[in-house]
Every structure is written in structure tokens, then in C-alpha cells.
Design a protein around this motif. Structure first.
Motif, PDB file in Angstrom:
ATOM      1  N   THR A  74       2.915  -0.720  50.791  1.00 24.97           N
ATOM      2  CA  THR A  74       2.527   0.654  51.089  1.00 24.97           C
ATOM      3  C   THR A  74       3.429   1.613  50.321  1.00 24.97           C
ATOM      4  O   THR A  74       4.543   1.254  49.938  1.00 24.97           O
ATOM      5  CB  THR A  74       2.617   0.937  52.594  1.00 24.97           C
ATOM      6  OG1 THR A  74       3.949   0.664  53.045  1.00 24.97           O
ATOM      7  CG2 THR A  74       1.612   0.086  53.379  1.00 24.97           C
ATOM      8  N   ILE A  75       2.943   2.844  50.119  1.00 22.60           N
ATOM      9  CA  ILE A  75       3.670   3.810  49.295  1.00 22.60           C
ATOM     10  C   ILE A  75       3.539   5.216  49.858  1.00 22.60           C
ATOM     11  O   ILE A  75       2.530   5.544  50.504  1.00 22.60           O
ATOM     12  CB  ILE A  75       3.158   3.751  47.828  1.00 22.60           C
ATOM     13  CG1 ILE A  75       4.107   4.459  46.873  1.00 22.60           C
ATOM     14  CG2 ILE A  75       1.735   4.273  47.719  1.00 22.60           C
ATOM     15  CD1 ILE A  75       3.855   4.139  45.408  1.00 22.60           C
ATOM     16  N   ALA A  76       4.577   6.028  49.626  1.00 19.50           N
ATOM     17  CA  ALA A  76       4.566   7.443  49.995  1.00 19.50           C
ATOM     18  C   ALA A  76       5.244   8.225  48.878  1.00 19.50           C
ATOM     19  O   ALA A  76       6.109   7.701  48.178  1.00 19.50           O
ATOM     20  CB  ALA A  76       5.296   7.658  51.318  1.00 19.50           C
ATOM     21  N   PHE A  77       4.854   9.491  48.730  1.00 22.28           N
ATOM     22  CA  PHE A  77       5.355  10.331  47.654  1.00 22.28           C
ATOM     23  C   PHE A  77       5.949  11.630  48.177  1.00 22.28           C
ATOM     24  O   PHE A  77       5.400  12.229  49.097  1.00 22.28           O
ATOM     25  CB  PHE A  77       4.216  10.695  46.685  1.00 22.28           C
ATOM     26  CG  PHE A  77       3.532   9.512  46.067  1.00 22.28           C
ATOM     27  CD1 PHE A  77       4.113   8.829  45.005  1.00 22.28           C
ATOM     28  CD2 PHE A  77       2.305   9.079  46.541  1.00 22.28           C
ATOM     29  CE1 PHE A  77       3.475   7.743  44.422  1.00 22.28           C
ATOM     30  CE2 PHE A  77       1.654   7.988  45.959  1.00 22.28           C
ATOM     31  CZ  PHE A  77       2.248   7.318  44.900  1.00 22.28           C
ATOM     32  N   ALA A  78       7.056  12.069  47.562  1.00 19.74           N
ATOM     33  CA  ALA A  78       7.612  13.407  47.772  1.00 19.74           C
ATOM     34  C   ALA A  78       7.587  14.072  46.406  1.00 19.74           C
ATOM     35  O   ALA A  78       8.286  13.649  45.486  1.00 19.74           O
ATOM     36  CB  ALA A  78       9.035  13.340  48.314  1.00 19.74           C
ATOM     37  N   GLU A  79       6.752  15.091  46.263  1.00 22.65           N
ATOM     38  CA  GLU A  79       6.506  15.686  44.955  1.00 22.65           C
ATOM     39  C   GLU A  79       6.889  17.153  44.909  1.00 22.65           C
ATOM     40  O   GLU A  79       6.441  17.933  45.729  1.00 22.65           O
ATOM     41  CB  GLU A  79       5.018  15.590  44.621  1.00 22.65           C
ATOM     42  CG  GLU A  79       4.471  14.170  44.632  1.00 22.65           C
ATOM     43  CD  GLU A  79       2.995  14.172  44.320  1.00 22.65           C
ATOM     44  OE1 GLU A  79       2.608  14.565  43.203  1.00 22.65           O
ATOM     45  OE2 GLU A  79       2.223  13.786  45.220  1.00 22.65           O
ATOM     46  N   SER A  80       7.672  17.495  43.919  1.00 21.04           N
ATOM     47  CA  SER A  80       7.995  18.887  43.673  1.00 21.04           C
ATOM     48  C   SER A  80       7.099  19.404  42.546  1.00 21.04           C
ATOM     49  O   SER A  80       6.058  19.984  42.810  1.00 21.04           O
ATOM     50  CB  SER A  80       9.479  19.043  43.330  1.00 21.04           C
ATOM     51  OG  SER A  80       9.814  20.395  43.153  1.00 21.04           O
ATOM     52  N   ALA A  81       7.456  19.164  41.306  1.00 25.64           N
ATOM     53  CA  ALA A  81       6.720  19.712  40.168  1.00 25.64           C
ATOM     54  C   ALA A  81       5.260  19.270  40.113  1.00 25.64           C
ATOM     55  O   ALA A  81       4.403  20.020  39.662  1.00 25.64           O
ATOM     56  CB  ALA A  81       7.418  19.348  38.867  1.00 25.64           C
ATOM     57  N   THR A  82       4.953  18.081  40.567  1.00 28.74           N
ATOM     58  CA  THR A  82       3.569  17.595  40.538  1.00 28.74           C
ATOM     59  C   THR A  82       2.771  18.081  41.745  1.00 28.74           C
ATOM     60  O   THR A  82       1.552  17.925  41.776  1.00 28.74           O
ATOM     61  CB  THR A  82       3.526  16.063  40.445  1.00 28.74           C
ATOM     62  OG1 THR A  82       4.348  15.514  41.476  1.00 28.74           O
ATOM     63  CG2 THR A  82       4.006  15.574  39.089  1.00 28.74           C
ATOM     64  N   ALA A  83       3.442  18.663  42.716  1.00 26.34           N
ATOM     65  CA  ALA A  83       2.825  19.390  43.841  1.00 26.34           C
ATOM     66  C   ALA A  83       1.663  18.678  44.528  1.00 26.34           C
ATOM     67  O   ALA A  83       0.691  19.294  44.928  1.00 26.34           O
ATOM     68  CB  ALA A  83       2.399  20.779  43.383  1.00 26.34           C
ATOM     69  N   GLY A  84       1.754  17.365  44.663  1.00 30.67           N
ATOM     70  CA  GLY A  84       0.722  16.609  45.369  1.00 30.67           C
ATOM     71  C   GLY A  84      -0.283  15.914  44.471  1.00 30.67           C
ATOM     72  O   GLY A  84      -1.126  15.152  44.953  1.00 30.67           O
ATOM     73  N   ARG A  85      -0.222  16.133  43.177  1.00 34.04           N
ATOM     74  CA  ARG A  85      -1.195  15.536  42.260  1.00 34.04           C
ATOM     75  C   ARG A  85      -1.101  14.008  42.245  1.00 34.04           C
ATOM     76  O   ARG A  85      -2.112  13.311  42.187  1.00 34.04           O
ATOM     77  CB  ARG A  85      -0.988  16.102  40.851  1.00 34.04           C
ATOM     78  CG  ARG A  85      -1.946  15.577  39.800  1.00 34.04           C
ATOM     79  CD  ARG A  85      -3.363  16.111  40.015  1.00 34.04           C
ATOM     80  NE  ARG A  85      -4.269  15.633  38.999  1.00 34.04           N
ATOM     81  CZ  ARG A  85      -4.625  16.326  37.920  1.00 34.04           C
ATOM     82  NH1 ARG A  85      -4.134  17.532  37.716  1.00 34.04           N
ATOM     83  NH2 ARG A  85      -5.471  15.818  37.059  1.00 34.04           N
ATOM     84  N   LEU A  86       0.117  13.488  42.316  1.00 33.22           N
ATOM     85  CA  LEU A  86       0.303  12.041  42.327  1.00 33.22           C
ATOM     86  C   LEU A  86      -0.336  11.435  43.577  1.00 33.22           C
ATOM     87  O   LEU A  86      -1.087  10.459  43.496  1.00 33.22           O
ATOM     88  CB  LEU A  86       1.794  11.712  42.258  1.00 33.22           C
ATOM     89  CG  LEU A  86       2.199  10.262  42.094  1.00 33.22           C
ATOM     90  CD1 LEU A  86       1.628   9.656  40.829  1.00 33.22           C
ATOM     91  CD2 LEU A  86       3.710  10.159  42.062  1.00 33.22           C
ATOM     92  N   GLY A 133       1.114   8.439  52.620  1.00 35.50           N
ATOM     93  CA  GLY A 133       1.057   9.889  52.611  1.00 35.50           C
ATOM     94  C   GLY A 133       1.907  10.478  51.521  1.00 35.50           C
ATOM     95  O   GLY A 133       2.528   9.769  50.728  1.00 35.50           O
ATOM     96  N   GLY A 134       1.924  11.797  51.504  1.00 39.41           N
ATOM     97  CA  GLY A 134       2.698  12.497  50.511  1.00 39.41           C
ATOM     98  C   GLY A 134       3.116  13.862  51.016  1.00 39.41           C
ATOM     99  O   GLY A 134       2.534  14.403  51.953  1.00 39.41           O
ATOM    100  N   LEU A 135       4.133  14.382  50.386  1.00 42.38           N
ATOM    101  CA  LEU A 135       4.678  15.676  50.753  1.00 42.38           C
ATOM    102  C   LEU A 135       4.912  16.485  49.494  1.00 42.38           C
ATOM    103  O   LEU A 135       5.580  16.008  48.570  1.00 42.38           O
ATOM    104  CB  LEU A 135       6.001  15.484  51.502  1.00 42.38           C
ATOM    105  CG  LEU A 135       6.795  16.719  51.837  1.00 42.38           C
ATOM    106  CD1 LEU A 135       6.058  17.561  52.872  1.00 42.38           C
ATOM    107  CD2 LEU A 135       8.153  16.321  52.376  1.00 42.38           C
ATOM    108  N   ALA A 136       4.358  17.692  49.435  1.00 41.90           N
ATOM    109  CA  ALA A 136       4.643  18.600  48.329  1.00 41.90           C
ATOM    110  C   ALA A 136       5.852  19.430  48.743  1.00 41.90           C
ATOM    111  O   ALA A 136       5.796  20.180  49.710  1.00 41.90           O
ATOM    112  CB  ALA A 136       3.441  19.492  48.034  1.00 41.90           C
TER     113      ALA A 136
END
Length: 163
Positions: free
Chosen positions: A19-31, A47-50
Motif C-alpha cells: 500500500t502507498i500514501a503521498f504527501a505532496e507540496s509542489a505536485t499538489a495532489g497530482r501524484l 490516500g494523499g495529502l496536498a
């Protein structure tokens, strides 16, 4: 944006039961979005977090202000910290953090021009990979290039780890 490496990466995650989760700044949720569009995303995507603004990095992901002040919000050190902070918020096997500069301003310097992106990934709380890379193009091209590069790195490191 349909991309073969993103598809291959998501299939590998499913195949290995990760399983995978993302914390994105510059990509703002695109990943997160691109991975969510893959078939059977519910089997691997947690899930993910911008976290575009530094205050979100600090308040939600518990990145120390001193780290942000010393290295800037767009740095390898802060990217590692947001990946670690994400691990305390979302339970997953893999946590990926992304920061960088897609437009002028912010912490841009001659040594860190627009297009500089930082990627950090952890596998079960252990370092998996990190990369600093400079892309060219407009903000959209930089973000898409970052999504593709992140998928490439994930695929490469997970394939070798789980061969």
C-alpha cells in the motif's frame, strides 16, 4: 495523463500486496490523482495529502519550523520530514513526500532553480530512496515529469527489493 510506468508501478504494488500514501507540496495532489486513476486503486492506494503551504507541513505533518527555516520548505530535508510525518497520519507500507519549485519565487536560487524537485520515499519506516532532480518546462510539464519520475523510482526500487 495515462502513462505506462505509472500503470506498471501500480500493478507491481498490487502484485506485491503493498500500500502507498503521498504527501505532496509542489505536485499538489497530482501524484495521488494519477495513481488513483489506475485500475484497482483501492487495493494499493491509502490516500494523499496536498501540503502546499509550509504551515500545513508544520502543523499537520509535524515538520519542525527550525527545519523549514534552515533548509526552506522546498528541500531534501523537509521532503524527508513530510514523508515521515505522513507515516504518522496514514497507515501504509510506502510513504512518499514531494516538494519543489514549479514557478518563480519561494526558495529559488541559482543553485535551486525553478524545476528543482525533491522526492523521498520510505518503505515500512525505512529509507527506500530520495532524489533531487531539475526539470525544465512550464509548471504542468514539471509536475507531470515529477509524477513520471516518482513512478520510475518506485518501480525500480520495489522491483529490485521484491524480485
Amino acid at each position: 495523463m495515462e502513462n505506462a510506468i505509472v500503470t506498471a508501478c501500480t500493478e507491481l504494488l498490487i502484485d506485491k500486496g503493498l500500500t502507498i500514501a503521498f504527501a505532496e507540496s509542489a505536485t499538489a495532489g497530482r501524484l495521488t490523482s494519477e495513481f488513483a486513476l489506475a485500475g484497482n486503486a483501492g487495493k494499493f492506494l491509502k490516500g494523499g495529502l496536498a501540503c502546499y503551504d509550509a504551515c500545513i507541513k508544520e502543523e499537520l505533518l509535524k515538520v519542525p519550523d527550525e527545519l523549514v527555516q534552515k533548509f526552506t520548505p522546498e528541500s531534501a530535508e523537509v521532503t524527508e520530514a513530510i514523508a515521515k510525518g505522513l507515516a504518522s497520519l496514514i497507515e501504509a507500507d510506502i510513504h512518499v513526500g514531494i516538494t519543489g519549485l514549479t514557478t518563480s519565487g519561494g526558495s529559488e536560487t541559482l543553485e535551486k532553480p525553478v524545476g528543482t524537485m525533491f522526492i523521498h520515499a520510505m518503505l515500512r519506516s525505512e529509507h527506500l530512496f530520495q532524489e533531487r532532480i531539475v526539470f525544465t518546462g512550464d509548471p504542468e510539464q514539471i509536475v507531470v515529469s515529477t509524477v513520471i519520475r516518482t513512478a520510475e523510482l518506485l518501480y525500480q526500487h520495489l522491483s529490485s527489493r521484491f524480485a
